[in-house]
Write a protein that holds these residues in place. Structure first.
Motif, PDB file in Angstrom:
ATOM      1  N   SER A 426       0.832  -1.199   0.000  1.00  0.00           N
ATOM      2  CA  SER A 426       0.000   0.000   0.000  1.00  0.00           C
ATOM      3  C   SER A 426       0.869   1.253   0.000  1.00  0.00           C
ATOM      4  N   ALA A 427       1.969   1.194   0.755  1.00  0.00           N
ATOM      5  CA  ALA A 427       2.872   2.340   0.825  1.00  0.00           C
ATOM      6  C   ALA A 427       3.481   2.645  -0.536  1.00  0.00           C
ATOM      7  N   LYS A 428       3.861   1.609  -1.278  1.00  0.00           N
ATOM      8  CA  LYS A 428       4.436   1.821  -2.609  1.00  0.00           C
ATOM      9  C   LYS A 428       3.395   2.425  -3.562  1.00  0.00           C
ATOM     10  N   SER A 429       2.146   1.986  -3.421  1.00  0.00           N
ATOM     11  CA  SER A 429       1.086   2.535  -4.264  1.00  0.00           C
ATOM     12  C   SER A 429       0.865   4.012  -3.955  1.00  0.00           C
ATOM     13  N   LEU A 430       0.901   4.354  -2.659  1.00  0.00           N
ATOM     14  CA  LEU A 430       0.731   5.751  -2.262  1.00  0.00           C
ATOM     15  C   LEU A 430       1.923   6.590  -2.715  1.00  0.00           C
ATOM     16  N   ALA A 431       3.122   6.057  -2.581  1.00  0.00           N
ATOM     17  CA  ALA A 431       4.316   6.792  -2.987  1.00  0.00           C
ATOM     18  C   ALA A 431       4.330   7.049  -4.492  1.00  0.00           C
ATOM     19  N   ALA A 432       3.733   6.130  -5.264  1.00  0.00           N
ATOM     20  CA  ALA A 432       3.660   6.326  -6.715  1.00  0.00           C
ATOM     21  C   ALA A 432       2.832   7.552  -7.070  1.00  0.00           C
ATOM     22  N   ALA A 433       1.877   7.894  -6.199  1.00  0.00           N
ATOM     23  CA  ALA A 433       1.042   9.077  -6.433  1.00  0.00           C
ATOM     24  C   ALA A 433       1.730  10.357  -6.005  1.00  0.00           C
ATOM     25  N   LEU A 434       2.851  10.229  -5.306  1.00  0.00           N
ATOM     26  CA  LEU A 434       3.601  11.385  -4.807  1.00  0.00           C
ATOM     27  C   LEU A 434       5.018  11.323  -5.347  1.00  0.00           C
ATOM     28  N   GLY A 436       8.732  11.554  -6.155  1.00  0.00           N
ATOM     29  CA  GLY A 436       9.846  12.090  -5.390  1.00  0.00           C
ATOM     30  C   GLY A 436       9.749  11.888  -3.892  1.00  0.00           C
ATOM     31  N   SER A 437       8.656  11.269  -3.425  1.00  0.00           N
ATOM     32  CA  SER A 437       8.486  11.081  -1.989  1.00  0.00           C
ATOM     33  C   SER A 437       9.398   9.971  -1.471  1.00  0.00           C
ATOM     34  N   GLU A 438       9.600   9.966  -0.163  1.00  0.00           N
ATOM     35  CA  GLU A 438      10.479   9.000   0.499  1.00  0.00           C
ATOM     36  C   GLU A 438       9.647   8.002   1.303  1.00  0.00           C
ATOM     37  N   THR A 448      -3.314   2.585   8.829  1.00  0.00           N
ATOM     38  CA  THR A 448      -3.418   3.947   8.293  1.00  0.00           C
ATOM     39  C   THR A 448      -2.028   4.473   7.964  1.00  0.00           C
ATOM     40  N   LEU A 449      -1.795   4.788   6.689  1.00  0.00           N
ATOM     41  CA  LEU A 449      -0.514   5.315   6.260  1.00  0.00           C
ATOM     42  C   LEU A 449      -0.450   6.812   6.559  1.00  0.00           C
ATOM     43  N   LYS A 450       0.748   7.316   6.669  1.00  0.00           N
ATOM     44  CA  LYS A 450       0.918   8.728   7.018  1.00  0.00           C
ATOM     45  C   LYS A 450       1.731   9.420   5.918  1.00  0.00           C
ATOM     46  N   VAL A 451       1.229  10.559   5.457  1.00  0.00           N
ATOM     47  CA  VAL A 451       1.963  11.379   4.507  1.00  0.00           C
ATOM     48  C   VAL A 451       2.385  12.655   5.219  1.00  0.00           C
TER      49      VAL A 451
END
Length: 483
Positions: A426-434, A436-438, A448-451
């Motif tokens: 899930s984290a990789k999917s979320l990072a793909a939407a952002l 340059g994110s780390e 619950t993931l945190k941005v």
């Protein structure tokens, strides 16, 4: 407009002409007779009216009901005209004629801003078989062209009306889109409510409950028949899903699609009395340019008869950056210049938007954004950045909490996606939407993931786990049901 079929004229024959099989008047011989020309125009009007199913007597007096403006006065260096007809439809926040009871019931008690609440560019194809509607978000960053003694300057597009009325609004839209506006229609709250009421209400479907304390909108999930006041609440709501104006634009488009479906399927356009009632209600409380008269109204009426929900299409100007800060103006919505130009070129060339839209495919990910819950934290001192990131993530499908908070560390430069090691996909999917994110693993964080938004935050990329080629830039009118 297609040339109407010739018909036998009942006009006196001052100079007998050869019958040619049916005593039809010969235009070249009669050109020098003004009285005959007027009768020919009347005959053509009757033919057009008959083909539209509308009686001539019903509409001949409608011109006088339209309040007039002159948005094209002394305009120079305008875009080159294309095929079809382009109408700039603006909704203002005028509420002078709304009763005190309606003001209280529909939360209209605030002071009007004397600006455009809604801006839509409506293109009617040359063959009158298709309507394309492009919404221009009211907070769009715009550049007002230089005119007279006023230099060019940046502005929010909805403020052009407050600064220079319909004329500056038209100039600004033409400058931004390079689309020549043929007609201008201005609708206020009163005329909008009257139009919906005279149509007998409009049905819309909501897939989730909609509640907005600012407008008083409170709809459970399901099918609803909205009358004028409720419809106004629906299209004005901006505090439902954290997506602010962009979410409202989508609701306005869905409502307009439902409105077209109601008008074309209920027989109103074929019933002279109903058509009269609708046009009187609408035209009695709108403003239009001097060139928009009975002929244009009939042209639109005839075009509407050919429309079906699937022949109407809706789009929003492609967005390059939300929350684009401009000194002296504040947070604006900046267009994606290249993609916007391709969209407006389709209008200029009278092409369907759906067939020629830019293919901006969503990035394929393992977990669909609808399955990922996200808490947003603002890791900077930029006010409102957390809210903007939350809204942008929600707009592409992520289940945000809708309640962004400030992070403990307010000096974050690179946006961080913090996640429990058990939710790495899930984290990789979320990072793909952002971009340059780390990614940062945090044990015990849970589902619950945190941005943590950093100063590098720009835009959110669309991601999708299933059917990655699906394109949602353009909404067809028959897609106005529950999502």
């Amino acid at each position: 407009m297609p040339t109407p079929p010739r018909r036998t004229s009942g006009s006196p024959q001052r100079s007998p002409q050869p019958s040619r099989g049916g005593a039809r008047p010969v235009a070249p011989v009669r050109r020098r007779r003004p009285r005959w020309a007027m009768r020919a125009v009347t005959t053509l009007s009757v033919v057009v009216l008959a083909s539209a199913g509308i009686g001539h007597a019903v509409v001949t007096s409608l011109d006088a009901k339209i309040a007039r403006v002159d948005p094209f006065r002394d305009m120079k260096n305008r875009p080159q005209g294309g095929h079809g007809m382009n109408v700039l439809l603006v909704g203002t926040d005028g509420r002078d004629r709304i009763t005190a009871q309606e003001r209280r019931k529909y939360r209209l008690g605030g002071a009007p801003c004397h600006c455009t609440d809604t801006i839509m560019l409506v293109h009617i194809s040359e063959d009158r078989e298709r309507a394309s509607v492009v919404s221009l978000p009211r907070d769009s960053y715009a550049e007002v062209p230089a005119a007279d003694e006023r230099p060019a300057h940046p502005i929010k597009i909805n403020a052009a009306y407050a600064e220079g009325g319909p004329r500056l609004t038209v100039r600004t839209v033409e400058h931004m889109t390079h689309v020549k506006i043929d007609h201008y229609l201005e609708v206020d709250f009163t005329s909008f409510m009257k139009t919906v009421d005279v149509l007998g209400g409009v049905r819309i479907c909501t897939s989730a409950p909609l509640k907005d304390s600012y407008t008083g909108l409170d709809l459970p999930a399901g099918d609803h028949k909205l009358m004028g006041g409720e419809a106004l609440q629906f299209v004005r709501a901006r505090h439902i899903d954290g997506d602010a104006d962009l979410g409202r634009v989508q609701r306005q488009q869905r409502f307009m699609a439902a409105l077209i479906e109601r008008a074309t399927s209920s027989g109103i356009l074929l019933n002279p009395i109903r058509f009269r009632d609708v046009t009187r209600a609408v035209l009695g409380s709108v403003r239009a340019d001097k060139g928009f008269g009975t002929g244009e109204l009939l042209d639109l009426g005839r075009a509407m008869r050919n429309f079906s929900p699937s022949s109407s299409e809706f789009a929003t100007v492609p967005i390059g950056e939300l929350g684009y800060l401009v000194k002296g103006i504040g947070s604006t919505v900046k267009w994606d210049t290249a993609r916007a130009e391709r969209l407006f070129r389709a209008l200029r060339e009278d092409r369907p938007l759906a067939a020629h839209r830019t293919k901006r495919k969503a990035v394929t990910v393992e977990v669909a954004p609808q399955q990922i819950r996200v808490q947003v934290e603002n890791g900077t001192h930029r006010t409102g950045l957390g809210k903007r990131a939350d809204a942008a993530l929600a707009a592409v499908g992520f289940r945000t909490t809708g309640q962004p908070v400030d992070a403990a560390d307010r000096s974050v430069k690179r946006t961080v996606v913090a996640h429990d090691p058990g939710w790495d996909r899930s984290a990789k999917s979320l990072a793909a939407a952002l971009p340059g994110s780390e990614l940062r693993a945090v044990k015990g964080l849970g589902p619950t993931l945190k941005v943590i938004v950093g100063t590098d935050f720009g835009t959110v990329r669309k991601v999708r786990a299933e059917d990655p080629t699906r394109e949602t830039v353009v909404l067809r009118g028959d897609e106005a049901g529950c999502a």
